[in-house]
Design a protein around this motif. Sequence first.
Motif, PDB file in Angstrom:
ATOM      1  N   PHE A  61      54.633  37.622 -33.909  1.00  0.00           N
ATOM      2  CA  PHE A  61      55.624  37.570 -32.845  1.00  0.00           C
ATOM      3  C   PHE A  61      54.935  37.853 -31.520  1.00  0.00           C
ATOM      4  O   PHE A  61      53.793  38.312 -31.474  1.00  0.00           O
ATOM      5  CB  PHE A  61      56.745  38.591 -33.086  1.00  0.00           C
ATOM      6  CG  PHE A  61      56.292  40.016 -33.032  1.00  0.00           C
ATOM      7  CD1 PHE A  61      56.385  40.751 -31.856  1.00  0.00           C
ATOM      8  CD2 PHE A  61      55.749  40.635 -34.154  1.00  0.00           C
ATOM      9  CE1 PHE A  61      55.961  42.073 -31.802  1.00  0.00           C
ATOM     10  CE2 PHE A  61      55.332  41.948 -34.109  1.00  0.00           C
ATOM     11  CZ  PHE A  61      55.426  42.666 -32.936  1.00  0.00           C
ATOM     12  N   ILE A  62      55.658  37.542 -30.460  1.00  0.00           N
ATOM     13  CA  ILE A  62      55.175  37.853 -29.106  1.00  0.00           C
ATOM     14  C   ILE A  62      56.236  38.743 -28.470  1.00  0.00           C
ATOM     15  O   ILE A  62      57.414  38.370 -28.400  1.00  0.00           O
ATOM     16  CB  ILE A  62      54.994  36.567 -28.271  1.00  0.00           C
ATOM     17  CG1 ILE A  62      53.927  35.670 -28.902  1.00  0.00           C
ATOM     18  CG2 ILE A  62      54.632  36.908 -26.833  1.00  0.00           C
ATOM     19  CD1 ILE A  62      53.848  34.290 -28.273  1.00  0.00           C
ATOM     20  N   ALA A  63      55.807  39.910 -28.045  1.00  0.00           N
ATOM     21  CA  ALA A  63      56.722  40.813 -27.350  1.00  0.00           C
ATOM     22  C   ALA A  63      56.829  40.338 -25.901  1.00  0.00           C
ATOM     23  O   ALA A  63      55.819  40.197 -25.209  1.00  0.00           O
ATOM     24  CB  ALA A  63      56.203  42.239 -27.415  1.00  0.00           C
ATOM     25  N   LEU A  64      58.031  40.072 -25.476  1.00  0.00           N
ATOM     26  CA  LEU A  64      58.241  39.522 -24.135  1.00  0.00           C
ATOM     27  C   LEU A  64      58.299  40.589 -23.039  1.00  0.00           C
ATOM     28  O   LEU A  64      58.383  40.252 -21.862  1.00  0.00           O
ATOM     29  CB  LEU A  64      59.527  38.681 -24.125  1.00  0.00           C
ATOM     30  CG  LEU A  64      59.523  37.488 -25.085  1.00  0.00           C
ATOM     31  CD1 LEU A  64      60.872  36.787 -25.063  1.00  0.00           C
ATOM     32  CD2 LEU A  64      58.404  36.525 -24.753  1.00  0.00           C
ATOM     33  N   ASP A  65      58.224  41.871 -23.436  1.00  0.00           N
ATOM     34  CA  ASP A  65      58.228  42.933 -22.426  1.00  0.00           C
ATOM     35  C   ASP A  65      56.815  43.312 -21.978  1.00  0.00           C
ATOM     36  O   ASP A  65      56.636  44.213 -21.165  1.00  0.00           O
ATOM     37  CB  ASP A  65      58.982  44.169 -22.930  1.00  0.00           C
ATOM     38  CG  ASP A  65      58.305  44.840 -24.110  1.00  0.00           C
ATOM     39  OD1 ASP A  65      57.282  44.316 -24.609  1.00  0.00           O
ATOM     40  OD2 ASP A  65      58.812  45.898 -24.553  1.00  0.00           O
ATOM     41  N   THR A  71      54.159  45.877 -35.498  1.00  0.00           N
ATOM     42  CA  THR A  71      55.072  45.178 -36.402  1.00  0.00           C
ATOM     43  C   THR A  71      56.326  44.757 -35.639  1.00  0.00           C
ATOM     44  O   THR A  71      56.647  45.315 -34.577  1.00  0.00           O
ATOM     45  CB  THR A  71      55.494  46.062 -37.587  1.00  0.00           C
ATOM     46  OG1 THR A  71      56.241  47.167 -37.100  1.00  0.00           O
ATOM     47  CG2 THR A  71      54.303  46.532 -38.398  1.00  0.00           C
ATOM     48  N   LEU A  72      57.025  43.835 -36.208  1.00  0.00           N
ATOM     49  CA  LEU A  72      58.287  43.383 -35.629  1.00  0.00           C
ATOM     50  C   LEU A  72      59.309  44.515 -35.648  1.00  0.00           C
ATOM     51  O   LEU A  72      60.102  44.668 -34.731  1.00  0.00           O
ATOM     52  CB  LEU A  72      58.815  42.168 -36.407  1.00  0.00           C
ATOM     53  CG  LEU A  72      60.073  41.505 -35.883  1.00  0.00           C
ATOM     54  CD1 LEU A  72      59.905  41.056 -34.437  1.00  0.00           C
ATOM     55  CD2 LEU A  72      60.461  40.333 -36.754  1.00  0.00           C
ATOM     56  N   LYS A  73      59.252  45.352 -36.674  1.00  0.00           N
ATOM     57  CA  LYS A  73      60.173  46.488 -36.760  1.00  0.00           C
ATOM     58  C   LYS A  73      59.939  47.457 -35.599  1.00  0.00           C
ATOM     59  O   LYS A  73      60.899  47.950 -35.010  1.00  0.00           O
ATOM     60  CB  LYS A  73      60.018  47.200 -38.100  1.00  0.00           C
ATOM     61  CG  LYS A  73      60.982  48.380 -38.250  1.00  0.00           C
ATOM     62  CD  LYS A  73      61.079  48.837 -39.654  1.00  0.00           C
ATOM     63  CE  LYS A  73      61.972  50.031 -39.875  1.00  0.00           C
ATOM     64  NZ  LYS A  73      62.852  50.471 -38.854  1.00  0.00           N
ATOM     65  N   GLU A  74      58.668  47.697 -35.286  1.00  0.00           N
ATOM     66  CA  GLU A  74      58.339  48.573 -34.150  1.00  0.00           C
ATOM     67  C   GLU A  74      58.932  48.024 -32.859  1.00  0.00           C
ATOM     68  O   GLU A  74      59.525  48.757 -32.072  1.00  0.00           O
ATOM     69  CB  GLU A  74      56.813  48.668 -33.974  1.00  0.00           C
ATOM     70  CG  GLU A  74      56.186  49.924 -34.470  1.00  0.00           C
ATOM     71  CD  GLU A  74      54.682  49.917 -34.201  1.00  0.00           C
ATOM     72  OE1 GLU A  74      54.240  49.531 -33.084  1.00  0.00           O
ATOM     73  OE2 GLU A  74      53.946  50.301 -35.122  1.00  0.00           O
ATOM     74  N   ALA A  75      58.757  46.714 -32.646  1.00  0.00           N
ATOM     75  CA  ALA A  75      59.278  46.082 -31.431  1.00  0.00           C
ATOM     76  C   ALA A  75      60.804  46.134 -31.425  1.00  0.00           C
ATOM     77  O   ALA A  75      61.420  46.383 -30.388  1.00  0.00           O
ATOM     78  CB  ALA A  75      58.790  44.643 -31.345  1.00  0.00           C
ATOM     79  N   SER A  76      61.402  45.913 -32.586  1.00  0.00           N
ATOM     80  CA  SER A  76      62.864  45.961 -32.687  1.00  0.00           C
ATOM     81  C   SER A  76      63.383  47.359 -32.417  1.00  0.00           C
ATOM     82  O   SER A  76      64.390  47.537 -31.722  1.00  0.00           O
ATOM     83  CB  SER A  76      63.277  45.491 -34.084  1.00  0.00           C
ATOM     84  OG  SER A  76      64.657  45.532 -34.223  1.00  0.00           O
ATOM     85  N   TYR A  85      57.944  33.796 -33.908  1.00  0.00           N
ATOM     86  CA  TYR A  85      57.507  32.531 -34.487  1.00  0.00           C
ATOM     87  C   TYR A  85      57.109  32.670 -35.955  1.00  0.00           C
ATOM     88  O   TYR A  85      57.171  31.707 -36.713  1.00  0.00           O
ATOM     89  CB  TYR A  85      56.389  31.881 -33.658  1.00  0.00           C
ATOM     90  CG  TYR A  85      55.111  32.675 -33.570  1.00  0.00           C
ATOM     91  CD1 TYR A  85      54.087  32.466 -34.480  1.00  0.00           C
ATOM     92  CD2 TYR A  85      54.921  33.606 -32.557  1.00  0.00           C
ATOM     93  CE1 TYR A  85      52.903  33.183 -34.389  1.00  0.00           C
ATOM     94  CE2 TYR A  85      53.749  34.328 -32.461  1.00  0.00           C
ATOM     95  CZ  TYR A  85      52.743  34.100 -33.379  1.00  0.00           C
ATOM     96  OH  TYR A  85      51.565  34.816 -33.297  1.00  0.00           O
ATOM     97  N   GLY A  86      56.747  33.852 -36.417  1.00  0.00           N
ATOM     98  CA  GLY A  86      56.438  34.064 -37.827  1.00  0.00           C
ATOM     99  C   GLY A  86      57.684  33.938 -38.691  1.00  0.00           C
ATOM    100  O   GLY A  86      57.646  33.362 -39.782  1.00  0.00           O
ATOM    101  N   VAL A  87      58.798  34.465 -38.206  1.00  0.00           N
ATOM    102  CA  VAL A  87      60.071  34.331 -38.923  1.00  0.00           C
ATOM    103  C   VAL A  87      60.457  32.852 -38.973  1.00  0.00           C
ATOM    104  O   VAL A  87      60.939  32.358 -39.989  1.00  0.00           O
ATOM    105  CB  VAL A  87      61.173  35.180 -38.253  1.00  0.00           C
ATOM    106  CG1 VAL A  87      62.517  34.926 -38.879  1.00  0.00           C
ATOM    107  CG2 VAL A  87      60.816  36.657 -38.321  1.00  0.00           C
TER     108      VAL A  87
END
Length: 159
Positions: A61-65, A71-76, A85-87
Motif C-alpha cells: 500500500f501507499i500511505a497518502l499522508d 503494515t496496512l493495519k498500522e496505517a489503518s 494496491y495489494g488488496v
Amino acid sequence: MEKKGFISEFKEFIMRGNVIDLAVGVIIGGAFQKIVTSLVNDIIMPVVTRITGGVNFENWFIALDGNKYRTLKEASDAAAPTLNYGVFITEVIQFVIMAFVIFLLVKFMNRVASLRKVDTKEEPAVTKICPYCKSEIDIEATRCPHCTSILETEASSEV
C-alpha cells in the motif's frame, strides 16, 4: 377491464418463476463468493506468499499522508489514508479464480446437457432425385413430372 391493486401486482411479479430463480441464483452466488474468497485467502495466497519469499500482498500500500507504516493495519490504526494496491491484486486474483471456476462449471454443465440429448432417428426420405433431369420428386413417383421420364422403381429393377 378490472384494475389490479398495487399489492396484487407485486404478488404476481414476485411469484413469477424467473424472479424466484434469480433470487436463488443471487443467494447461491453469495455463498459461492464466500467459498472462492476462502480458497484465495486461506489456500492460494499463503502458497503465493511462500513462493514469493513471505511477501504479503495485503501489506502492499501507499500511505497518502506521507508517513511510513510497516503494515496496512498500522496505517489503518493511525487513520492514515492509504492506496491499497495489494488488496486490489488479491481481488483480481479472486476474480480470475472465480471466472475460471465458473468456466469449468459451465463447461461441465454443457457436457452433461449434451450427453442427455436424445438421438433423433432419421425420418424416411419423402423425395428422391430424378436420374435424368436431377429434379427433386416424390419418392413414390414412377414418372418425373419435370422431364416426363419413366423412372425405374426398386420392384421393377429387382426382376
